[in-house]
Structures are given as C-alpha cells and as structure tokens.
Design an enzyme around this catalytic site. Structure first.
Site, PDB file in Angstrom:
ATOM      1  N   SER A  35     -13.941  70.962  23.744  1.00  0.00           N
ATOM      2  CA  SER A  35     -13.268  70.162  24.752  1.00  0.00           C
ATOM      3  C   SER A  35     -11.821  69.951  24.333  1.00  0.00           C
ATOM      4  O   SER A  35     -11.397  70.429  23.291  1.00  0.00           O
ATOM      5  CB  SER A  35     -13.962  68.817  24.900  1.00  0.00           C
ATOM      6  N   LYS A  36     -11.107  69.227  25.155  1.00  0.00           N
ATOM      7  CA  LYS A  36      -9.675  69.074  24.900  1.00  0.00           C
ATOM      8  C   LYS A  36      -9.373  68.512  23.521  1.00  0.00           C
ATOM      9  O   LYS A  36      -8.480  68.961  22.832  1.00  0.00           O
ATOM     10  CB  LYS A  36      -9.062  68.179  25.971  1.00  0.00           C
ATOM     11  N   ARG A  37     -10.154  67.512  23.115  1.00  0.00           N
ATOM     12  CA  ARG A  37      -9.886  66.919  21.814  1.00  0.00           C
ATOM     13  C   ARG A  37     -10.171  67.879  20.675  1.00  0.00           C
ATOM     14  O   ARG A  37      -9.752  67.701  19.550  1.00  0.00           O
ATOM     15  CB  ARG A  37     -10.748  65.668  21.641  1.00  0.00           C
TER      16      ARG A  37
END
Length: 471
Positions: free
Chosen positions: A247-249
């Site tokens: 995911s983005k993180r």
RNA sequence: GGCCCCAUCGUCUAGCGGUCUAGGACGCUGCCCUUUCACGGCAGAAACACGGGUUCGAGUCCCGUUGGGGUCACCA
C-alpha cells in the site's frame, strides 16, 4: 517451481494495460518490465494500452505519469499507445453478437432483486451466485433497462495452463453470469480486455496474480467468440515489508517518487524489480542485455515477495558507483540549480562523492559543502570538534598551507602531515577539526581531496573563519 | 465464509530425488584497510512451517494440518 511451460510457438505480442486512475506504481512497473522483457527476449512486440474505460476516474495527469514512468524505466512500447475508450462501439457490437447467438442474454433484474438473492444466499450460508430468471428469455421486455450478461457454462470445468502458476482448474459452476454491457451501454472491463487483446493480437497475457480468477471469466468470452486463447502468466503480487498487500505507506509510490524523492536510478529500479520474483542462479547485478537474454516465464517464482527498500538502496548505490560522473552531476544539479562552474566542480568531486552515496538524494546532500557560502554552517557534531586546542591547530595548519606552492592533493597531504608531526598529534586529531572547518560536518570525502576541490582561497578562508573561538 | 494460489536464513532468492553438514545477495555482528564516513576485502550468526506417506534415498514427489495471499461489483 516448474510451471508447465513451453517456448512460444507463435510471434510474441505482449501488452501492459494500466488503468490511469493513479500513478504508475511499483507493482505495475514490474508487470510492465516482465512483459517488455518477454517480448524483447523472443523478438516480439510489446504494446501499451491505457484502460480508460472508467472515464470518471481516469485523468490526463495519470496517463502522463504512466507514460513518463515507463520512459524513465526504459520500457519502450511498440507503435502508439492504445486507449480502450476508443473501442466502445466495437465492444458493444460484440456483446450484441453474443446476444444474437444466444451466448448472452438481457437481464432485467433490479439492484433490489439482486440484493435479495445475495441475502438469501448469506442466510442459508451457501455461496452466492447470480441466478437470473432472464437467462433463457430471448424476447425484449419493452423499454425496461437491462444489462447484457454472459450465459456462462454451468457444467464441466475450465483449465488454464498458466506459465507461472502451472495448471489451474476451476469448476464452471463457480463462474457466474457476469455483466458484459452495462445498462448505459458501456462495456465492462471483462469484455473490453478480451476484445482488445484479441484485436491487438496479444498472444501472451502477463499480469498480476489478482487477475487469475478473471482469466476464467475472460476465457468464457473468448470461447464464446471462438477466438484463439492467449497464453497466460499470472505473476505474484508484491507485498509490503509486513507481508500485507503493498500500500502507499509501504512504497506503492509512483515510480516518479522513486526517482525524485528517493533518488533512485532507473537501472537500479529495473534490476531490483527483475530480481523480485525472478532469479538467474546467483546473479544479482544484471544488465539490461543480460536480462533480455535470460528472462523467461518458467523462472518466475509462484509466491508473493516483499518489497525491501534496503536492498533497492544497496543496488542503487552500486549503480551510482558505476554511473558516469557527468550524468550524476547533472542529476544533482537538477535538485540544486547549480551554475555551469559549479557543475564542473561537482564533476571533479564526483569520484570521491559517489562511493559515499546510495541515492541521488544523499549524493546531493554530500555535495552541498562544495557550494556553501562563508561563513559556512557548522553542524552540532562538527562544532564539538572545534575545541580551543583544535582552533590553535587550525591556525598552524593554515599558516603552513598558505605557504604551499602547489595546491594539489599530494602536496596538501605532505603539508598537513608535516603540521601534525610538528605539533605532535596524530593525523586524525588534525584532520577532524579541519574537516569541520571546511565542510561543517564530521564526515566528508578525504580531507586532502576536500582541500584540493575547494581551492586555495576558499579553503584558507573557511579555516580562518574557525580559527578564533566564537562568543 | 466459497473458490483459487503460495510456503528454503529477518528479506530477495539458488536448489528442478543422491553432489545439501542447504549456496548467493541485502540487512546484522566482528576484523582488516583508514584522516572521518563510505567503498573494498575477510570472517560469522541466520532457513528447508508441521505431520504423514512414496522411495534404497526427500528441501526436492503425493496427501493432510497450520500459516500467508488473491478473488468473490452495472471498478479496473
């Protein structure tokens, strides 16, 4: 590990088909890379199709970011890029053809009726599968809105010999009568991919594992149309460091972020991505040409792999050390708006600088001392080095260096060793304060190189700035 | 939950029945080099998820368990 696989028996055509709803992220980049590599390995074609069917979510910026990212990674596509939205009429035409042939049907079920079926299935704890009362009705029902659904086979099973996953079998009863054409007449993704892949002559569909289930649905359409079946290869997804979907993180950043924010070189990203889920013996550093020569689907692993920034960074450091000094200097210059003179200085300093950096970002930071204006900022750790004794030593050093006739690394080293010896201190005792005065930091390239790079006047002045204790 | 897939050091992987007391890389630890930090060199700790089979022999084949992932839209 051996997926049932065989070399292609027809000219290879692969494609990368991103939907422009976001930037080109790292997983997509790897999919594109594998497709590109496979096509180049077999001397085939690599096509690019933008899946902009969802007009509401597709943006021009996203399209540009994807094209830009691919160019940066060196993944050139053959011919012009295709836009799925251009083929709507064709998609609708084929949906109607299937309707006419009795391979699809008009379904007039409402959302409520559908929800009811879903709930009933849930209540009885049995898997939900749409059961439309319109499946065998051929007459049109006036002006009522309808969708066109595929009349999916209900008996038997479908087998896919996936080049990566091996032989995968699914009972046809698992495949529902999914929608081909929406009530507004627009094609669904399931229909669009199949039609476009066929029309574009795609022979090998290499994509993320998350599409494996879709492949069975798509195959149902392909069989209904009587088209040749493409060879499938579903590549495992990339996971974050914690094993969950990237995911983005985690780093599902746009590739532009790898370039601009993380300071990665495209060849490092390519090399890293290539090694993620694919291997060639003990080889780690793999050139583009070797990758083309070696890449094939059977060596692609079947299990998902985790993204490891540390390894990417290490690889990037390797490619930085390998890179041309001028190129590196230009990359740093882009981040610092440097003058031609400063860039020239940077190029001279680069051999010393690049062995100390794993990213362009670090490289730029490490180079900053070269362009600092006096009096330079001395960071906390460095000022701790500038004790009264050290400042005295600095004065002696400056005097000696000022008398030097040649300002080159060798002469400077001789001069400084002389001072150290005369003062009865080890070289380190002198070099560290000197470094602090010249760079404002406790780490830097070799001190003689620093002096040579900065030049006589600037060096002498920076030393002078630190000779007297500050109030 | 149904269906599908996966399972070697912390991570990426090599291994395609015997050469495995399991190899490489990143990371980690120690040492060397050394004016700092790196680079480089050397050394080390670190894995076949578990249980059954098959076989003379299993990390490698089969089954199960456990664990993980994917997917179940008028999104793509």
């Amino acid at each position: 590990m051996s997926a049932s696989s065989s070399p292609p028996s027809r000219p290879v055509v692969t494609r990368f088909a991103p939907s422009p709803t976001g930037f080109l992220h790292i997983g997509g980049a790897r999919t594109a890379l594998f497709n590109w590599l496979y096509a180049r390995h077999y001397g085939g074609k690599f096509l690019l199709r933008i899946e902009d069917t969802d007009k509401a979510r597709s943006t021009k910026e996203a399209i540009d970011a994807i094209l830009d990212g691919m160019r940066w990674l060196g993944l050139d596509w053959d011919g012009h890029e295709y836009y799925q939205s251009q083929f709507w009429a064709r998609h609708a035409e084929l949906a109607h053809r299937m309707l006419d042939r009795g391979q699809a049907y008009r379904c007039y079920m409402t959302h409520d009726e559908l929800a009811e079926q879903r709930e009933a299935a849930q209540r009885e704890r049995r898997p939900f599968r749409i059961d439309s009362p319109w499946r065998d009705v051929t007459e049109e029902q006036g002006a009522k809105p309808f969708v066109i659904r595929l009349k999916a086979p209900r008996d038997g099973e479908t087998v896919i010999d996936d080049q990566v996953q091996g032989r995968v079998t699914v009972q046809n009863a698992e495949i529902d009568d999914f929608i081909l054409l929406r009530s507004d007449g627009s094609p669904t993704y399931m229909l669009a991919v199949v039609v476009d892949d066929h029309d574009m002559g795609v022979t090998h569909v290499i994509r993320g594992d998350d599409h494996l289930n879709n492949a069975f649905r798509q195959l149902a359409i392909i069989r209904a149309m009587g088209w040749p079946e493409p060879t499938y290869a579903h590549v495992p997804l990339i996971h974050g460091p914690d094993g969950a979907k990237l995911s983005k993180r985690h780093g599902a950043l746009g590739v532009d972020a790898y370039r601009d924010e993380l300071g990665m070189l495209p060849e490092a990203v390519d090399n890293y991505l290539l090694r993620l889920g694919w291997g060639h013996g003990d080889d780690e550093i793999i050139s583009r040409d070797q990758a083309i020569e070696w890449f094939d689907l059977p060596q692609v692993g079947k299990s998902p792999s985790r993204f490891d920034f540390k390894k990417l960074e290490n690889l990037n450091g390797h490619y930085i050390r390998d890179a041309d000094d001028q190129r590196l200097a230009d990359l740093v210059a882009q981040r610092r708006s440097l003058s031609p003179e400063q860039i020239a200085l940077l190029v001279r300093a680069m051999p010393e600088l690049k062995s100390r950096a794993n990213t362009i970002t670090q490289l730029a930071e490490n180079a900053d001392f070269l362009f600092a204006t006096r009096p330079i900022h001395v960071d906390h750790a460095a000022s701790a080095l500038l004790t009264p004794d050290a400042r005295l030593l600095l004065a002696a050093t400056r005097q000696n260096l000022a008398s030097l006739t040649n300002w080159d690394a060798a002469s400077l080293e001789a001069g400084i060793r002389e001072v150290a010896e005369a003062s009865g201190v080890k070289l380190g005792k002198l070099a560290q304060p000197l470094r602090a005065a010249l760079t404002g930091q406790t780490t830097s390239p070799g001190i003689f190189d620093v002096l040579a790079l900065l030049g006589r006047d600037e060096s002498l002045d920076r030393i002078a700035d630190q000779m007297e204790p500050k109030e």
